[in-house]
Design an enzyme around this catalytic site. Structure first.
Site, PDB file in Angstrom:
ATOM      1  N   TYR A   1     -19.566   3.291  -3.294  1.00  0.00           N
ATOM      2  CA  TYR A   1     -18.228   3.536  -3.833  1.00  0.00           C
ATOM      3  C   TYR A   1     -18.303   3.928  -5.313  1.00  0.00           C
ATOM      4  O   TYR A   1     -17.596   4.825  -5.770  1.00  0.00           O
ATOM      5  CB  TYR A   1     -17.368   2.274  -3.699  1.00  0.00           C
TER       6      TYR A   1
ATOM      7  N   LYS B   1     -12.639  15.270  -9.190  1.00  0.00           N
ATOM      8  CA  LYS B   1     -12.050  15.089  -7.855  1.00  0.00           C
ATOM      9  C   LYS B   1     -10.776  14.256  -7.942  1.00  0.00           C
ATOM     10  O   LYS B   1      -9.725  14.625  -7.392  1.00  0.00           O
ATOM     11  CB  LYS B   1     -13.050  14.409  -6.928  1.00  0.00           C
TER      12      LYS B   1
ATOM     13  N   GLU C   1      -7.487  -0.955   3.868  1.00  0.00           N
ATOM     14  CA  GLU C   1      -8.955  -0.902   3.853  1.00  0.00           C
ATOM     15  C   GLU C   1      -9.498  -1.856   4.916  1.00  0.00           C
ATOM     16  O   GLU C   1      -9.058  -3.004   5.011  1.00  0.00           O
ATOM     17  CB  GLU C   1      -9.494  -1.283   2.469  1.00  0.00           C
TER      18      GLU C   1
ATOM     19  N   ASP D   1      -7.767  -1.344  10.093  1.00  0.00           N
ATOM     20  CA  ASP D   1      -8.243   0.005  10.397  1.00  0.00           C
ATOM     21  C   ASP D   1      -7.010   0.903  10.460  1.00  0.00           C
ATOM     22  O   ASP D   1      -6.047   0.593  11.177  1.00  0.00           O
ATOM     23  CB  ASP D   1      -8.978   0.004  11.739  1.00  0.00           C
ATOM     24  N   MET D   2      -7.018   1.983   9.712  1.00  0.00           N
ATOM     25  CA  MET D   2      -5.850   2.862   9.640  1.00  0.00           C
ATOM     26  C   MET D   2      -5.430   3.387  11.014  1.00  0.00           C
ATOM     27  O   MET D   2      -4.290   3.804  11.215  1.00  0.00           O
ATOM     28  CB  MET D   2      -6.148   4.053   8.714  1.00  0.00           C
TER      29      MET D   2
ATOM     30  N   GLU E   1      -9.304  10.035   1.209  1.00  0.00           N
ATOM     31  CA  GLU E   1     -10.440  10.796   0.685  1.00  0.00           C
ATOM     32  C   GLU E   1     -11.604  10.772   1.687  1.00  0.00           C
ATOM     33  O   GLU E   1     -12.770  10.722   1.317  1.00  0.00           O
ATOM     34  CB  GLU E   1     -10.891  10.290  -0.680  1.00  0.00           C
TER      35      GLU E   1
ATOM     36  N   GLU F   1     -16.935  13.414   8.445  1.00  0.00           N
ATOM     37  CA  GLU F   1     -16.742  11.967   8.374  1.00  0.00           C
ATOM     38  C   GLU F   1     -15.518  11.544   9.185  1.00  0.00           C
ATOM     39  O   GLU F   1     -14.925  10.492   8.944  1.00  0.00           O
ATOM     40  CB  GLU F   1     -16.642  11.519   6.913  1.00  0.00           C
TER      41      GLU F   1
END
Length: 585
Positions: free
Chosen positions: A270, A279, A332, A359-360, A375, A384
């Protein structure tokens, strides 16, 4: 004696019978780092005798072997060459230069002699000497192919006024750049310098890991000023930018792509991401624009896959800049990262942020988001699993006419030549590395054509129209490239660009690369058997993005119909049915 890693050697013309004396005397006087000297001198009788006598050996002890590159005899006697290689290995010479591979060389016989030598003698790398003239690369490529891509074969490239094919040579295993003294001109004070175009070319090579050899063209040329000039030229190089310096240590280093859904990332990973300020500047600008454009009075902004919180910090700042009331929610799934988020919420964010450990793809909120930010982009855009994650997140978390950042992203490929990357992929993963894509800071390579788009993903449709299965995220594409120079194709370079919001974009494509951004290196898709191409040849790249059950993977192949100077060829379809590489859901 090396300046900033620059190593400069000297190669005297004529016969040097006592190499140890030359190193201790003339080489030291020239302030050179090494010398190129013959391994033996007038040693033809050694073959019948079966050994060398002292007067035939140029470097007699290992005392100076560390700073001597051996120069082999002519190809006239392969037995003598074999004895010289054995002697070089015994004394400790690091490399041995083979005789020049020239236009008059019988390439097949040259290759046969080389292969016999490197197959039967100790592991001293053999450096093929080539002058960078027209047709030289094709001769080298024939030798390389006839020798089965022998890893012990390297290149000493001699430059001159007629130097050509230089972008391709930077994709080859060039270890030495040879500069004859005849290439230099005198300045007003009489000291040797290079022409402006030659200076520019040498500076380009100074960005690669090569050593330099000043070859004495005539007996009466003093090499001292030539060595000094090359060191002076190195001192005029511009310093790397902060972003370039941060990524320089990763040049041509193969890295397995991240598996963020299968693995919890470590804090150090991270931290590396968070160093890329350009970014996050772009993300902040995109969020501010989206907040300003939102018709909602009370805006809900969700950061999905929040990590340690860099996007959360930028979301809060964007809200202040826009002057709008924004509720920020950070989601997260990594329990360790959640500890860091709690710490930052207490110390940095004033408990303004709602933290959710989930978990989204599975959390259902009481109120949906007006703006969803992620991101999860990878080096190929979707590698990813951003499409899979954001499909689920948009379906569950985003209001029907909410905004997703990023809004869309596209994957691009281009044919690539790189002996180094191919060799490293071949050695990777116990011999299975040539059907696996890698993330790599591509450097010692030649991209053979402009990248072309393969596919795109968009997250602009209303969330209630997103399909529940993953069939819509499968892709197939083909792109045809026309090659402009002779080359050996070792695989594909992969890039992406993304629209974060409206006209706020990110890109790692070479022609549109976001300035100073270094979060993402390109992808490298190797092919098992390199393919020779000639100017005007066409290459067609086929790529598939496949998905089944809990896996997504890529398959790829390269075909060429051939041309006037080359025959048709096709690679195999790599990684069929994910038998070597896949991304876990």
């Amino acid at each position: 004696m090396a300046l900033n890693g620059l190593r400069v050697g000297v190669e005297p013309c004529g016969v040097i019978a006592d190499g140890d004396a030359f190193v201790a005397g003339e080489m030291e006087r020239c302030t050179a780092d090494f010398a190129v000297l013959a391994v033996t001198h007038e040693a033809e009788a050694a073959v019948d005798r079966g050994y060398f006598i002292l007067s035939e050996v140029v470097v007699k002890t290992s005392q100076h072997a560390y700073c001597v590159l051996g120069r082999a005899s002519t190809w006239g006697d392969s037995d003598l060459l074999s004895m010289e290689l054995q002697l070089a290995a015994y004394v400790g010479l690091k490399r041995v230069l083979a005789p020049e591979l020239s236009a008059s060389t019988n390439v097949a016989s040259y290759a046969r002699t080389l292969l016999a030598l490197v197959s039967n003698t100790a592991g001293v790398p053999v450096v093929v000497r080539v002058r960078a003239a027209e047709g030289a690369w094709a001769r080298w490529n024939r030798v390389r192919m006839l020798c089965g891509h022998q890893a012990r074969l390297q290149v000493a490239l001699e430059l001159g006024d007629d130097a050509c094919e230089l972008p391709q040579w930077r994709a080859e295993p060039v270890q030495l750049i040879v500069l004859p003294t005849s290439m230099f001109i005198g300045n007003n004070a009489g000291f040797p310098v290079l022409r402006k175009d030659h200076q520019a070319e040498i500076k380009r090579w100074m960005d690669h890991t090569v050593a330099y050899v000043i070859r004495q063209s005539e007996d009466n040329v003093d090499l001292v000023d030539y060595v000094r000039y090359l060191r002076f030229l190195a001192g005029t190089l511009e310093e790397l930018s902060t972003a370039a310096a941060a990524s320089a240590e990763y040049r041509d280093v193969l890295q397995a792509p991240l598996q963020p859904l299968m693995d919890h990332l470590e804090s150090a990973t991270y931290e590396t991401f968070e160093m890329d300020l350009p970014k996050y500047d772009h993300y902040e600008h995109a969020m501010m624009r989206a907040i300003q454009d939102s018709p909602r009075k009370e805006i809900v902004l969700m950061v999905v896959g929040a990590g340690r919180g860099p996007l959360v910090t930028r979301a809060l700042r964007a809200a202040r800049q826009a002057g709008r009331s924004v509720q920020v929610i950070a989601i997260e799934k990594n329990p360790s990262a959640l500890v860091e988020l709690q710490l930052r919420n207490a110390n940095d964010w004033g408990h303004q942020v709602t933290l959710i450990r989930a978990d989204m793809r599975g959390w259902v909120p009481a109120q949906r988001a007006d703006i969803l930010v992620s991101e999860l982009l990878g080096s190929f855009g979707d590698n990813e699993l951003s499409p899979e994650c954001l499909d689920a997140a948009c379906r569950l978390l985003l209001a029907p006419h909410g905004v997703c950042i990023p809004q869309s992203y596209s994957a691009y490929v281009a044919p690539l030549s790189s002996t180094l990357l191919h060799a490293r992929a071949q050695a990777y993963g116990d011999g299975h590395g040539l059907e696996t894509p890698y993330v790599v800071n591509i450097h010692a390579a030649h991209v053979l054509a402009e990248p072309q788009i393969m596919w795109s993903f968009s997250h602009t449709q209303p969330s209630d129209q997103i399909m529940g299965d993953n069939r819509h995220n499968q892709r197939w594409a083909a792109a045809t490239f026309r090659v402009q120079a002779s080359s050996l194709v070792h695989g594909l370079a992969g890039y992406f660009d993304a629209v974060l919001y409206d006209n706020v974009e990110l890109s790692i494509r070479p022609d549109t690369h976001t300035e100073d951004m270094h979060s993402w290196f390109p992808m490298y898709f190797p092919i098992k058997q390199p393919m020779t191409v000639n100017p005007g040849d066409e290459l067609t790249v086929h790529m598939w993005r496949r998905s089944r059950e809990s896996r997504t993977w890529y398959e790829w192949a390269v075909e060429s119909p051939g041309g006037e100077a080359s025959s048709a060829s096709s690679s195999l379809i790599h990684n069929i049915n994910a038998h070597e590489y896949w991304i876990g859901h």
